[in-house]
Design an enzyme around this catalytic site. Structure first.
Site: not given
Ligand code: AMP
Length: 461
Positions: A436, A383, A102-103, A243, A433, A28, A346-347
């Site tokens: 999402c 979420c 947190n939550g 992530y 969980c 945060g 990417d994650d």
């Molecule tokens: P996008 O390409 O705009 O879909 O952004 C994806 C990227 O946002 C990924 O690289 C993630 O690491 C990051 N990401 C995933 N979830 C979140 C979140 N809840 N808040 C901010 N960034 C996020």
């Protein structure tokens, strides 16, 4: 999303909390706060911005005492208003209370309406304030039982750290959506969202709090209070592993880095590709990309660099620069990419906006082929348990099919990790969980069911 810490029985507790919050900054960036108690007086300091911006030596020196609670905020429920910054404080019949949460509670509007009808006056729009009121009005006769009673009314996701004078209370909701770990330093204790907040203090990891567990730490002793009502199954958030948490942390007894590497390996098995280099969208996808490289045998390259110092900028993008936002944060290494077939990992894919820009940037420096691989399934559902996600309509995975997303991003191929593949990769820690990704919500969405909250996702700030 938020990061929380509690310090008990350690000298200069506020400085210790500061360091832990520093390590939890990724959870945060909007606001930070610490409340400390010195045996007679409670002092608080909160502000908007990063931990290093909110506190200076003077502010920390003022926060005397060996008990402290700290919080870094990324608003989900409630707004950006400073009144929502935590720890929330209140003076009630049994002492000074400070609360860090947190939550996201899924019944807080319902509870809030009832409390307001009974005369409660709320000072913030944060869901966490509901708990403060529930504790204050509980008819039980000790703080321990009041805390326990109040928590039993909450539904949804809550990892909570609270102080009442020099007692620290820590609790996880019965499904254990959000992490919370206990550590020890000398004769004192630390509770925090992730182990990286213990490491920075040189505190020793003791254990994770169990889902539904409520503990009290006082005078160097940890006491188990009654556990919250058990549920059919725990549901720690798998997105923490994908992530949110730091890869050098261990949550739910598992290394985040190991989990992400496994996601990357499984992804390589599910979506193999012939290519010259594997690269990550740094830093959150580094571990998954390494896993992909290890499994596929394709060399890992540092093809994208991330600027770690980006904050808000007053420079406005030129109209023709569609990729300004991404360019501020990432820059490709031309020598690594030019003329190559690259796999970019990417994650997660959320809106697709950053990804679209990154693909254009890679093509711009001569990538011959761009293969996008995502270390999690399509994010399709909002979420309600604390991760700040766009509404359904904004989620690229909820409205488009894979070929459409490929076209939208301008990639040669796109591959998502399957839901089964992801869950199996970390099976020892489940069940999780996966709302999402799957739309299956383990805790009832009471405010949504009662028409008090939007099914599109928690109120956005
Ligand atoms: P996008 O390409 O705009 O879909 O952004 C994806 C990227 O946002 C990924 O690289 C993630 O690491 C990051 N990401 C995933 N979830 C979140 C979140 N809840 N808040 C901010 N960034 C996020």
């Amino acid at each position: 999303m938020c990061g929380i810490v509690g310090i008990s029985g350690i000298e200069s507790a506020a400085s210790q909390a500061y360091l832990s919050l520093y390590a939890l900054q990724h959870r945060g960036q909007e606001a930070a706060g610490i409340v400390a108690f010195d045996g007679t007086k409670t002092r608080s300091h909160k502000g908007r911005g990063l931990v290093s911006e909110v506190f200076d030596a003077e502010a920390l020196a003022r926060l005397r005492g060996d008990t402290a609670v700290g919080h870094v905020r990324y608003s989900t429920a409630g707004g950006q208003d400073i009144s929502n910054a935590q720890p929330l404080t209140a003076r009630f019949s049994r002492g000074d209370l400070a609360l860090a949460h947190n939550g996201n509670l899924t019944n807080h509007l319902d509870l809030r309406n009832r409390l307001v009808e009974e005369g409660a006056i709320f000072r913030s729009s944060a869901d966490s304030e509901t708990l403060v009121h529930l504790i204050a009005k509980s008819r039980h006769d000790t703080v321990d039982t009041q805390v326990d009673d109040a928590m039993s009314h909450l539904e949804g996701a809550f990892s909570i750290i609270m102080s009442v004078d020099s007692a620290i209370y820590a609790a996880r909701d019965p499904r254990g959506f959000r992490p919370l770990v206990l550590g020890r330093k000398g004769s004192g204790y630390v509770v925090a969202s992730e182990t990286c907040a213990l490491d920075i203090l040189g505190a020793e990891y003791v254990r994770d709090l169990e889902p539904g567990e409520v503990i009290r730490i006082l005078h160097g002793e940890v006491t188990n209070l009654r556990s919250l009502k058990p549920t059919d199954r725990p549901a720690p958030c798998i997105f923490e592993l994908v992530y949110f948490a730091r890869p050098d942390s261990s949550i739910w007894d598992a290394s985040v880095d190991r989990a992400r590497r496994e996601f990357g390996r499984q992804l390589a098995r599910e979506h193999p590709v012939e290519a010259d280099a594997v690269m990550a969208v740094p830093d959150s996808a580094n571990s998954a990309a390494l896993g992909f490289a290890e499994e596929s045998g394709i060399p890992f390259e540092l093809g994208l660099l991330r600027n770690h110092y980006v904050g808000r900028t007053f420079i406005k993008p030129l109209q023709e620069d569609r990729d300004f936002g991404a360019r501020m944060k990432y820059n490709p290494v031309k020598e690594v990419i030019d003329g190559k077939r690259v796999v970019i990992v990417d994650d997660s894919l959320v809106r697709g906006t950053t990804s679209r820009s990154l693909v254009r940037m890679l093509r711009g420096v001569g990538a011959k082929e761009v293969h996008f691989r995502i270390g999690s399934p399509p994010v399709r559902w909002p979420c309600f348990y604390g991760i700040d996600m766009p509404t359904r309509a904004e989620l690229i995975g909820s409205s488009l099919e894979i070929p459409e997303i490929e076209a939208e991003l301008g990639v040669d191929t796109l591959g998502y990790l399957s839901l089964e593949g992801m869950v199996d990769a970390v099976a020892q820690g489940g069940p999780y969980c996966t709302a999402c990704f799957s739309g299956e919500y383990p805790a009832p969405l009471i405010d949504v069911e009662k028409g008090l909250a939007s099914p599109e996702g928690p109120r956005r700030c």
